[in-house]
Design a protein around this motif. Structure first.
Motif, PDB file in Angstrom:
ATOM      1  N   GLY A  34      46.753   9.439  55.837  1.00  0.00           N
ATOM      2  CA  GLY A  34      48.229  10.051  57.126  1.00  0.00           C
ATOM      3  C   GLY A  34      49.369  10.487  56.411  1.00  0.00           C
ATOM      4  N   PRO A  35      50.797  10.868  56.501  1.00  0.00           N
ATOM      5  CA  PRO A  35      51.863  10.559  56.436  1.00  0.00           C
ATOM      6  C   PRO A  35      52.009   9.901  56.130  1.00  0.00           C
ATOM      7  CG  PRO A  35      52.159  10.586  58.621  1.00  0.00           C
ATOM      8  CD  PRO A  35      50.780  11.152  58.443  1.00  0.00           C
ATOM      9  N   GLY A  36      53.010   9.729  54.220  1.00  0.00           N
ATOM     10  CA  GLY A  36      53.969   8.435  54.788  1.00  0.00           C
ATOM     11  C   GLY A  36      55.371   8.305  55.518  1.00  0.00           C
ATOM     12  N   SER A  37      55.496   6.537  55.637  1.00  0.00           N
ATOM     13  CA  SER A  37      56.611   5.673  56.186  1.00  0.00           C
ATOM     14  C   SER A  37      57.525   4.670  55.990  1.00  0.00           C
ATOM     15  CB  SER A  37      56.063   5.362  57.457  1.00  0.00           C
ATOM     16  OG  SER A  37      56.648   4.757  57.967  1.00  0.00           O
ATOM     17  N   GLY A  38      58.920   5.026  55.871  1.00  0.00           N
ATOM     18  CA  GLY A  38      59.302   3.654  55.177  1.00  0.00           C
ATOM     19  C   GLY A  38      59.154   2.945  56.518  1.00  0.00           C
ATOM     20  N   LYS A  39      58.412   3.025  57.707  1.00  0.00           N
ATOM     21  CA  LYS A  39      59.082   1.594  58.869  1.00  0.00           C
ATOM     22  C   LYS A  39      58.668   0.276  57.540  1.00  0.00           C
ATOM     23  CE  LYS A  39      56.036   2.246  62.226  1.00  0.00           C
ATOM     24  NZ  LYS A  39      55.042   2.212  63.058  1.00  0.00           N
ATOM     25  N   GLY A  40      59.708  -0.825  58.135  1.00  0.00           N
ATOM     26  CA  GLY A  40      59.606  -1.814  58.147  1.00  0.00           C
ATOM     27  C   GLY A  40      60.998  -1.811  56.877  1.00  0.00           C
ATOM     28  N   GLN A 166      61.305  -3.080  51.863  1.00  0.00           N
ATOM     29  CA  GLN A 166      60.088  -2.174  52.753  1.00  0.00           C
ATOM     30  C   GLN A 166      59.328  -3.283  53.170  1.00  0.00           C
ATOM     31  OE1 GLN A 166      57.959   1.425  52.228  1.00  0.00           O
ATOM     32  NE2 GLN A 166      57.438   1.404  54.651  1.00  0.00           N
ATOM     33  N   GLY A 167      59.062  -4.318  53.863  1.00  0.00           N
ATOM     34  CA  GLY A 167      58.643  -4.999  54.526  1.00  0.00           C
ATOM     35  C   GLY A 167      59.267  -6.420  54.373  1.00  0.00           C
ATOM     36  N   PRO A 168      59.206  -7.670  54.509  1.00  0.00           N
ATOM     37  CA  PRO A 168      57.519  -7.810  55.387  1.00  0.00           C
ATOM     38  C   PRO A 168      57.114  -6.973  56.537  1.00  0.00           C
ATOM     39  CG  PRO A 168      57.776  -9.481  54.227  1.00  0.00           C
ATOM     40  CD  PRO A 168      59.308  -9.110  54.646  1.00  0.00           C
ATOM     41  N   VAL A 169      55.872  -6.011  55.731  1.00  0.00           N
ATOM     42  CA  VAL A 169      55.711  -5.241  56.798  1.00  0.00           C
ATOM     43  C   VAL A 169      53.919  -5.448  56.952  1.00  0.00           C
ATOM     44  CG1 VAL A 169      55.540  -3.110  55.646  1.00  0.00           C
ATOM     45  CG2 VAL A 169      55.418  -2.624  58.369  1.00  0.00           C
TER      46      VAL A 169
END
Length: 239
Positions: A34-40, A166-169
């Motif tokens: 899927g697409p990249g994400s910067g979540k977290g 980014q994280g801990p995610v």
């Protein structure tokens, strides 16, 4: 690698993160990510004017149920208006997610990992021109009977500042499929493990809302880490 370089990596890693990383083998299909994400992700130390570094993880990965292997791509980019200085990326795994290899990066000895981490790699990024990015292929394994997290700090090459983390995610699924060939995991989802017989197991590992910004700071301080950013201040949130 010289002992001085390893000491620098170790010190900066201890200041960086506490999480679990998913190691995926070549059995995973790139299209599944899927697409990249910067979540977290969050900004930490103030970057130079015009420099804005971030990371991206796939929104979903696929773990082979028989081998526990998978693979995915991590990306570090500079979305600012000025070239960055020399950077490095750390890729660290926790709990059920173990990083086996990161392309063009150096493994960090287990004795130099922060408490709770099972694996880690240090990647020399160098200077990133404005609007440029570097990507790294990660091989990992994921124990689906446990939870797992990944942490991606982006630091100056000397480890003195962490511009972004980014994280801990977590990666995980709320609908385990033990009898299927592979289990898809979603970024930002705590894993709900399931036993081979279909009975749910107790959730293991810290939840995404229980990050070690306090306790981990104390643990890392006892390990001799300097400049522990999470133990004394709240990270700045990206707009």
């Amino acid at each position: 690698m010289s002992s001085r370089s390893m000491t620098t990596i170790t010190g900066s890693l201890l200041t960086a993160c506490f999480s679990a990383v998913l190691i995926l083998s070549h059995t995973a299909v790139a299209d599944d990510q899927g697409p990249g994400s910067g979540k977290g992700g969050k900004a930490v130390d103030k970057a130079p004017t015009g420099v804005k570094v971030t990371t991206l993880l796939p929104e979903r990965i696929s773990v082979d149920n028989s081998t526990r292997k998978t693979s995915f791509t991590v990306t570090v980019k500079n979305t600012g208006t000025e070239e960055s200085g020399d950077l490095r990326l750390l890729v660290v795994g926790f709990d059920g997610l173990t990083v086996k290899n990161v392309e063009d990066c150096t493994a960090i000895a287990k004795k130099n990992l922060p408490e709770g981490a099972n694996s880690g790699f240090a990647c020399p990024v160098g200077k990133l021109a404005t609007k440029n990015a570097n990507s790294y292929e990660v091989d990992a394994t994921f124990d689906l009977s446990r939870t797992g997290k990944i942490c991606l700090p982006v630091q100056t090459s000397d480890g003195k500042k962490t511009y972004w983390q980014q994280g801990p995610v977590p990666f995980g699924t709320t609908n385990p499929s033990p009898n299927a060939p592979a289990t898809p995991l979603l970024l930002g989802t705590d894993n709900k493990p399931v036993a081979p017989g279909g009975d749910r197991l107790p959730k293991t590992g810290a939840g995404s809302d229980v990050l070690p910004f306090g306790a981990a700071g104390a643990a890392l301080l006892s390990a001799g880490a300097a400049g522990l950013w999470w133990s004394g201040r709240r990270p700045r949130r990206e707009d």
